[in-house]
Design a protein around this motif. Structure first.
Motif, PDB file in Angstrom:
ATOM      1  N   SER A  69      28.544  54.566  20.113  1.00  0.00           N
ATOM      2  CA  SER A  69      29.552  55.055  21.054  1.00  0.00           C
ATOM      3  C   SER A  69      28.881  55.225  22.405  1.00  0.00           C
ATOM      4  CB  SER A  69      30.142  56.390  20.584  1.00  0.00           C
ATOM      5  OG  SER A  69      29.132  57.390  20.530  1.00  0.00           O
ATOM      6  N   ASN A  70      29.684  55.171  23.477  1.00  0.00           N
ATOM      7  CA  ASN A  70      29.183  55.358  24.848  1.00  0.00           C
ATOM      8  C   ASN A  70      27.961  54.479  25.096  1.00  0.00           C
ATOM      9  OD1 ASN A  70      31.213  57.246  25.204  1.00  0.00           O
ATOM     10  ND2 ASN A  70      29.882  58.994  24.795  1.00  0.00           N
ATOM     11  N   TYR A  71      28.217  53.200  25.297  1.00  0.00           N
ATOM     12  CA  TYR A  71      27.107  52.253  25.387  1.00  0.00           C
ATOM     13  C   TYR A  71      27.395  51.100  26.340  1.00  0.00           C
ATOM     14  CZ  TYR A  71      30.060  49.752  21.990  1.00  0.00           C
ATOM     15  OH  TYR A  71      31.118  49.138  21.349  1.00  0.00           O
ATOM     16  N   HIS A  72      26.328  50.428  26.674  1.00  0.00           N
ATOM     17  CA  HIS A  72      26.347  49.158  27.398  1.00  0.00           C
ATOM     18  C   HIS A  72      25.711  48.135  26.476  1.00  0.00           C
ATOM     19  CE1 HIS A  72      24.434  46.638  30.911  1.00  0.00           C
ATOM     20  NE2 HIS A  72      25.433  46.001  30.323  1.00  0.00           N
ATOM     21  N   LEU A  73      26.499  47.161  26.041  1.00  0.00           N
ATOM     22  CA  LEU A  73      26.030  46.074  25.185  1.00  0.00           C
ATOM     23  C   LEU A  73      25.862  44.823  26.036  1.00  0.00           C
ATOM     24  CD1 LEU A  73      25.565  44.982  22.217  1.00  0.00           C
ATOM     25  CD2 LEU A  73      27.956  44.264  22.292  1.00  0.00           C
ATOM     26  N   SER A  74      24.739  44.144  25.872  1.00  0.00           N
ATOM     27  CA  SER A  74      24.465  42.941  26.658  1.00  0.00           C
ATOM     28  C   SER A  74      23.883  41.871  25.752  1.00  0.00           C
ATOM     29  CB  SER A  74      23.477  43.272  27.788  1.00  0.00           C
ATOM     30  OG  SER A  74      23.113  42.105  28.496  1.00  0.00           O
ATOM     31  N   ALA A 107      28.526  57.392  31.471  1.00  0.00           N
ATOM     32  CA  ALA A 107      29.591  57.099  32.433  1.00  0.00           C
ATOM     33  C   ALA A 107      29.491  55.626  32.800  1.00  0.00           C
ATOM     34  CB  ALA A 107      29.450  57.969  33.681  1.00  0.00           C
ATOM     35  N   PHE A 108      30.580  55.084  33.317  1.00  0.00           N
ATOM     36  CA  PHE A 108      30.533  53.708  33.793  1.00  0.00           C
ATOM     37  C   PHE A 108      29.671  53.638  35.050  1.00  0.00           C
ATOM     38  CE2 PHE A 108      34.616  53.771  31.477  1.00  0.00           C
ATOM     39  CZ  PHE A 108      34.373  52.725  30.592  1.00  0.00           C
ATOM     40  N   PRO A 109      28.767  52.672  35.151  1.00  0.00           N
ATOM     41  CA  PRO A 109      27.982  52.532  36.373  1.00  0.00           C
ATOM     42  C   PRO A 109      28.898  52.358  37.585  1.00  0.00           C
ATOM     43  CG  PRO A 109      27.103  51.136  34.631  1.00  0.00           C
ATOM     44  CD  PRO A 109      28.410  51.670  34.136  1.00  0.00           C
ATOM     45  N   PRO A 110      28.486  52.823  38.763  1.00  0.00           N
ATOM     46  CA  PRO A 110      29.354  52.760  39.948  1.00  0.00           C
ATOM     47  C   PRO A 110      29.885  51.366  40.239  1.00  0.00           C
ATOM     48  CG  PRO A 110      27.456  54.154  40.393  1.00  0.00           C
ATOM     49  CD  PRO A 110      27.217  53.539  39.045  1.00  0.00           C
ATOM     50  N   GLU A 111      29.064  50.325  40.053  1.00  0.00           N
ATOM     51  CA  GLU A 111      29.526  48.976  40.373  1.00  0.00           C
ATOM     52  C   GLU A 111      30.600  48.492  39.403  1.00  0.00           C
ATOM     53  OE1 GLU A 111      25.839  48.402  37.764  1.00  0.00           O
ATOM     54  OE2 GLU A 111      26.573  49.816  39.284  1.00  0.00           O
ATOM     55  N   ILE A 112      30.577  49.010  38.171  1.00  0.00           N
ATOM     56  CA  ILE A 112      31.628  48.685  37.201  1.00  0.00           C
ATOM     57  C   ILE A 112      32.862  49.541  37.469  1.00  0.00           C
ATOM     58  CG2 ILE A 112      32.250  48.683  34.759  1.00  0.00           C
ATOM     59  CD1 ILE A 112      30.302  46.472  35.554  1.00  0.00           C
ATOM     60  N   ARG A 113      32.652  50.829  37.698  1.00  0.00           N
ATOM     61  CA  ARG A 113      33.792  51.737  37.946  1.00  0.00           C
ATOM     62  C   ARG A 113      34.574  51.296  39.170  1.00  0.00           C
ATOM     63  NH1 ARG A 113      37.788  53.790  38.019  1.00  0.00           N
ATOM     64  NH2 ARG A 113      38.423  55.969  37.633  1.00  0.00           N
ATOM     65  N   ALA A 114      33.894  50.714  40.158  1.00  0.00           N
ATOM     66  CA  ALA A 114      34.581  50.265  41.373  1.00  0.00           C
ATOM     67  C   ALA A 114      35.556  49.127  41.099  1.00  0.00           C
ATOM     68  CB  ALA A 114      33.543  49.823  42.407  1.00  0.00           C
ATOM     69  N   GLU A 115      35.352  48.404  39.987  1.00  0.00           N
ATOM     70  CA  GLU A 115      36.232  47.282  39.640  1.00  0.00           C
ATOM     71  C   GLU A 115      37.338  47.692  38.677  1.00  0.00           C
ATOM     72  OE1 GLU A 115      36.060  44.245  40.974  1.00  0.00           O
ATOM     73  OE2 GLU A 115      34.450  45.042  42.236  1.00  0.00           O
ATOM     74  N   MET A 116      37.395  48.969  38.310  1.00  0.00           N
ATOM     75  CA  MET A 116      38.379  49.453  37.349  1.00  0.00           C
ATOM     76  C   MET A 116      39.515  50.191  38.055  1.00  0.00           C
ATOM     77  SD  MET A 116      35.569  51.039  34.674  1.00  0.00           S
ATOM     78  CE  MET A 116      36.789  51.736  33.539  1.00  0.00           C
ATOM     79  N   ARG A 117      40.707  50.056  37.497  1.00  0.00           N
ATOM     80  CA  ARG A 117      41.851  50.862  37.929  1.00  0.00           C
ATOM     81  C   ARG A 117      42.479  51.417  36.671  1.00  0.00           C
ATOM     82  NH1 ARG A 117      47.518  48.875  39.471  1.00  0.00           N
ATOM     83  NH2 ARG A 117      48.562  50.793  40.144  1.00  0.00           N
ATOM     84  N   LEU A 118      42.250  52.695  36.416  1.00  0.00           N
ATOM     85  CA  LEU A 118      42.713  53.310  35.181  1.00  0.00           C
ATOM     86  C   LEU A 118      44.101  53.910  35.363  1.00  0.00           C
ATOM     87  CD1 LEU A 118      39.388  55.044  34.086  1.00  0.00           C
ATOM     88  CD2 LEU A 118      40.266  52.793  33.436  1.00  0.00           C
ATOM     89  N   LYS A 119      44.718  54.272  34.257  1.00  0.00           N
ATOM     90  CA  LYS A 119      46.046  54.886  34.307  1.00  0.00           C
ATOM     91  C   LYS A 119      46.033  56.091  35.246  1.00  0.00           C
ATOM     92  CE  LYS A 119      48.876  53.704  30.381  1.00  0.00           C
ATOM     93  NZ  LYS A 119      49.688  54.237  29.260  1.00  0.00           N
ATOM     94  N   GLY A 120      47.069  56.179  36.052  1.00  0.00           N
ATOM     95  CA  GLY A 120      47.178  57.268  36.997  1.00  0.00           C
ATOM     96  C   GLY A 120      46.532  56.991  38.348  1.00  0.00           C
ATOM     97  N   GLU A 121      45.904  55.825  38.460  1.00  0.00           N
ATOM     98  CA  GLU A 121      45.248  55.483  39.734  1.00  0.00           C
ATOM     99  C   GLU A 121      46.046  54.429  40.481  1.00  0.00           C
ATOM    100  OE1 GLU A 121      40.641  56.253  38.235  1.00  0.00           O
ATOM    101  OE2 GLU A 121      41.337  54.234  38.692  1.00  0.00           O
ATOM    102  N   TYR A 177      30.955  47.444  28.309  1.00  0.00           N
ATOM    103  CA  TYR A 177      30.707  48.838  28.661  1.00  0.00           C
ATOM    104  C   TYR A 177      31.775  49.666  27.956  1.00  0.00           C
ATOM    105  CZ  TYR A 177      27.681  47.246  32.501  1.00  0.00           C
ATOM    106  OH  TYR A 177      26.680  46.669  33.246  1.00  0.00           O
ATOM    107  N   ALA A 178      31.357  50.639  27.156  1.00  0.00           N
ATOM    108  CA  ALA A 178      32.306  51.478  26.427  1.00  0.00           C
ATOM    109  C   ALA A 178      31.971  52.942  26.663  1.00  0.00           C
ATOM    110  CB  ALA A 178      32.260  51.166  24.936  1.00  0.00           C
ATOM    111  N   VAL A 179      32.955  53.697  27.180  1.00  0.00           N
ATOM    112  CA  VAL A 179      32.816  55.133  27.379  1.00  0.00           C
ATOM    113  C   VAL A 179      34.070  55.789  26.818  1.00  0.00           C
ATOM    114  CG1 VAL A 179      32.554  57.018  29.031  1.00  0.00           C
ATOM    115  CG2 VAL A 179      31.373  54.847  29.427  1.00  0.00           C
ATOM    116  N   GLY A 180      33.911  56.659  25.849  1.00  0.00           N
ATOM    117  CA  GLY A 180      35.080  57.233  25.192  1.00  0.00           C
ATOM    118  C   GLY A 180      35.893  56.127  24.551  1.00  0.00           C
TER     119      GLY A 180
END
Length: 282
Positions: free
Chosen positions: A103-108, A268-282, A213-216
């Motif tokens: 859980s909560n991982y980065h797989l490559s 947490a999602f790395p900033p460069e990945i989080r910047a490409e995400m738009r989650l519910k409520g955003e 990338y998996a968080v929660g």
């Protein structure tokens, strides 16, 4: 906007503390995995006498070979340039499954296609896949794989999403395609098979970089450095949040290779990945 050098150093340190050390999952004897073999197609030769086979093996019709019964070495390793490479012949449907839950991982991982194809997919796209957050019993889907979330590995379809045997998710989609396609800008959602976007696959025979990338119960599919899918609100069929599980690598009638298969903890999602995400409520 300029960012002060001290702030950059702070951000760099923060990103370092969010990621654990890499755990390399491949060794020559595949000691971190178990193997489940499905139903062999009727065209497969060289099996022990009395092994049940089926012309409908591709739909899971018949009797699976079962746990640790890979008599044809569908899953094996080779050494190339001093590196362990997972070699999958694809001749029989099967799953290579981690012994551990994650859980909560980065797989490559690095992936490329071979040339060989097998019945029942001789005239179809080469196909494989990574099923993450896998749980429950073997053979839940087509007498082979566990329930879970699939990062599709298929020609022209790298990073697509498929729900395997039960899980529900929410994915932003554009419906103006042959099927639902991931669209960060959309306010419509789907829980069905969803095409990745974009599709930055490498030419046949070249190595592709595949990442999860998996968080929660949120996950991000990345292909060759590009975010191609965001999977939100993953749950089991009973509504329980799906936040962890085993990782399965599929054999599905196509020859292929995996190398540099590694995983590390993140919180947490790395900033460069989080910047490409738009989650519910955003």
């Amino acid at each position: 906007m300029k960012i002060a050098t001290g702030v950059l150093i702070w951000i760099s340190c923060l990103m370092t503390t969010q990621a654990g050390e890499w755990e390399y999952l491949l060794d020559e004897d595949l000691t971190k995995f178990e193997i489940w073999m499905g139903v062999p197609h009727s065209s497969v030769t060289g099996l022990p006498d009395g092994t049940p086979q089926s012309k409908q093996a591709g739909q899971g019709i018949g009797v699976p070979m079962g746990l640790d019964n890979d008599v044809k070495n569908v899953f094996s390793t080779i050494i190339e340039n001093g590196e362990v490479v997972l070699y999958i012949t694809g001749e029989i449907y099967g799953g290579l499954t981690t012994l551990e839950n994650y859980s909560n991982y980065h797989l490559s991982v690095q992936f490329k296609w071979g040339d060989k194809k097998w019945p029942p997919r001789l005239n179809l796209l080469r196909d494989s896949g990574i099923i993450y957050h896998s749980y429950g019993k073997q053979r839940r889907f087509w007498q082979v794989w566990k329930s879970g979330l699939e990062y599709q590995v298929q020609e022209t379809d790298m990073g697509d999403f498929i729900s395997i045997a039960g899980p529900k998710v929410q994915i932003r989609v554009n419906w103006n395609q042959k099927r639902a396609r991931y669209d960060k800008t959309s306010d419509e959602y789907a829980s069905t098979y969803t095409s990745a976007y974009p599709e930055p696959d490498k030419p046949h025979g070249e190595w592709n970089s595949l990442e999860i990338y998996a968080v929660g119960n949120t996950a991000v599919h990345v292909v060759n450095g590009e975010v191609v899918m965001v999977v939100e609100e993953a749950t089991k069929a009973n509504g329980t949040p799906l936040t962890e599980g085993q990782i399965q690598i599929q054999s599905e009638a196509a020859e292929c290779y995996y190398k540099d298969f590694k995983i590390r903890a993140i919180d947490a999602f790395p900033p460069e990945i989080r910047a490409e995400m738009r989650l519910k409520g955003e």
